[in-house]
Structure formats: C-alpha cells, structure tokens
Design an enzyme around this catalytic site. Structure first.
Site, mmCIF file in Angstrom:
data_model
loop_
_atom_site.group_PDB
_atom_site.id
_atom_site.type_symbol
_atom_site.label_atom_id
_atom_site.label_comp_id
_atom_site.label_asym_id
_atom_site.label_seq_id
_atom_site.Cartn_x
_atom_site.Cartn_y
_atom_site.Cartn_z
ATOM 1 N N ASP A 104 10.397 37.402 3.138
ATOM 2 C CA ASP A 104 11.486 36.617 3.708
ATOM 3 C C ASP A 104 12.797 37.416 3.682
ATOM 4 O O ASP A 104 12.867 38.502 4.230
ATOM 5 C CB ASP A 104 11.566 35.288 2.944
ATOM 6 C CG ASP A 104 12.513 34.287 3.547
ATOM 7 O OD1 ASP A 104 12.188 33.701 4.602
ATOM 8 O OD2 ASP A 104 13.601 34.081 2.969
ATOM 9 N N HIS A 272 4.424 29.667 4.858
ATOM 10 C CA HIS A 272 5.458 30.692 4.750
ATOM 11 C C HIS A 272 5.481 31.404 3.405
ATOM 12 O O HIS A 272 5.789 32.593 3.330
ATOM 13 C CB HIS A 272 6.820 30.043 5.003
ATOM 14 C CG HIS A 272 7.988 30.936 4.770
ATOM 15 N ND1 HIS A 272 8.220 32.069 5.519
ATOM 16 C CD2 HIS A 272 9.006 30.864 3.858
ATOM 17 C CE1 HIS A 272 9.340 32.654 5.094
ATOM 18 N NE2 HIS A 272 9.824 31.951 4.085
#
Length: 292
Positions: A104, A272
C-alpha cells in the site's frame, strides 16, 4: 506480536524513525501501508526470519515514528522524503543494498526509493498497488467509491483532520472494515495497535499530508520520471488481492510494465490486506523472489 525483534529509534534530522529488526541473512526492508504500522507483518515474518535480516519500520506520520508538519507544498510527506527515511534506516543499520517488501503506501515509498536510489534497492515485491500516477489518471467511479479516503484525505485542512481526530478508532475501523473481509482478518492485538497509533497527537494531520503529497508533489515527481523515460531497472514483482479494488479497476501488470523493465506478478485469494489476509502466500512469494 513482534517481541522477538529488537526495537529501534533512529533519527533523520529531527524526525524519529521507529521500527524493529531481527532475523538473519540478506537484508530485507518491510514497509507498511495506511492506516497501519509495521505490525502488519506479524504473520509474515515468522517464515522469513531464518532467511533474512528483517527491518520493519513505521513510515513518518504512522506508528511510533515522528509526525512533522507537512509544509505548504506537502513536501515533508512526499514519497521522495519518505524514501530518504527508509534509506537512512537501512544505512544506519549497515545495509547499503537490500530488497524491499512493501504494502500500500509503503509500496509507493518503495517505488520512489528504487527510482531515486537504484544502487540501494536490489529487488522489489509490492503488494496491492498500481503506480500512483496511473491510478489518479485512470480513476473511475468504482475506484472512487472503493477508495473514498483518497479523496477525503486530500481536502484542505482542517476539516479532514478534525473529523478523524473526533474518533480515531472509528476512522481506523471504517477504512479497514469496509474492504472485502471486513475486520475479520485482523488480530485483535494488531487492531488495537493501529487504533493506539491513530490516536497519537498529530496523526490525523500526518496521514492527510501523506495523501495530499501523493495528489500533488508526488505526481510532479512521477511525471518527471515519465518525461525522462526513467524506468525501474530492478526485478519487480507485484501481488494483488483478487477481491480488492486495485485488481478490479486497473490492469496492474500492464501499468507496471509502463514504469519498469522487469515485471512479474499475480493475484492472491484475498482482499487488499495481503500481509494479514494471505500471510503464508506472501511469505512464500518473498522466499522465492528474494535471494537469501
């Protein structure tokens, strides 16, 4: 969760950089994402510690690292500045060349680190991102709805800061719990750590500045790379969650092949948060990709 690793606090100028180090073998830098801390790696590192010297650090603005003011151009939170933090941490531990495993926001820092300092970064394994410039350029309604915080956090101060500061734990749970698997993938002690750090004074400003930088100064740096034809020369592997918005909204490998010479990658059966949803697969990928 990471008690077997030695904590450290180093300084780059006035900014404290906190993290943990341990294991044995080739150096591997681990960088976390938003809105988390280096604790995201707690399920991954047990399989890696016998093969790598692992350096897990909190990005500036997150965890127990420092939270400097962003400045009028948000430059204190540019990925170029954050990459220099990471480089300083590795050099202060005696590592001049190393691999990087990053998720991320940390993966965006890793991209800038490898671009600006190619002699320092040997290989890159990035988790659940496409290049920042492409993601802003190709934003769709589906992406904007899934990644609403990208557009909330870049609004002018003090509104985003005030709303986060009103209930930091609710912000953490709202961002993390709105994804594919809700809050189920997160160990209770990890979630408490993310909430603790979100409540530290200055966190709201810091995370907003991180995103404001990505939508301004970082894009300028990325456009300069594209204009100069500057590509990543290191081997790059990208993994993304099959249930995540990045893979649904973007052609991840095609976009990275616009920015790097050697690209491989695939999906994992998760959302994610790969280090916490699919830690064994991430660890296996790292063991295969990085030389030990």
């Amino acid at each position: 969760m990471l008690d077997s690793f030695t904590p450290f606090d180093l300084y780059r100028g006035p900014v404290r950089l906190h993290g943990r180090i341990g294991g044995r073998g080739a150096p591997l830098l681990l960088l976390h994402g938003h809105p988390q801390t280096h604790a995201i790696w707690h399920r991954v590192v047990p399989e890696l510690a016998d093969h790598f010297t692992l350096v897990m650090m909190d990005l500036r603005g997150y965890g127990d690292s420092g939270r400097p003011a962003g400045g009028p151009d948000h430059g204190a939170y540019s990925k170029r500045e954050m990459a220099l933090d990471a480089l300083a941490v590795m050099q202060q531990h005696g590592f001049e060349r190393f691999g990087v495993l990053a998720h991320d926001r940390g993966a965006r820092v890793a991209h800038r680190l490898a671009t600006d300092h190619p002699d320092a970064v040997d290989r890159l394994l990035l988790l659940d991102i496409a290049p920042t410039l492409a993601m802003y350029r190709d934003t769709s309604e589906a992406f904007a709805r899934a990644y609403w915080h990208w557009f909330f956090l870049i609004q002018p101060p003090p509104l985003p800061e005030a709303l986060i500061e009103g209930d930091p734990a609710r912000y953490i749970r709202s961002v993390m719990g709105s994804r594919h698997a809700g809050l189920a993938p997160f160990a209770p002690e990890a979630l408490l750590e993310y909430e603790r750090c979100a409540a530290i004074d200055g966190t709201a400003h810091a995370i907003c500045e991180d995103y404001r930088a990505s939508a301004s100064i970082d894009l300028a740096h990325d456009r300069a790379d594209v204009a100069a034809g500057r590509l990543l020369t290191q081997p790059l592997q990208v993994l993304w969650g099959e249930h995540g918005a990045v893979g649904r909204c973007f052609d991840v490998l095609a976009l990275w092949r616009e920015r790097a010479l050697q690209v491989s990658g695939n999906t994992l059966p998760c959302g994610h948060y790969l280090p916490e949803e699919a830690p064994q697969q991430v660890a296996r990928a790292a063991l295969h990709f990085f030389p030990t």
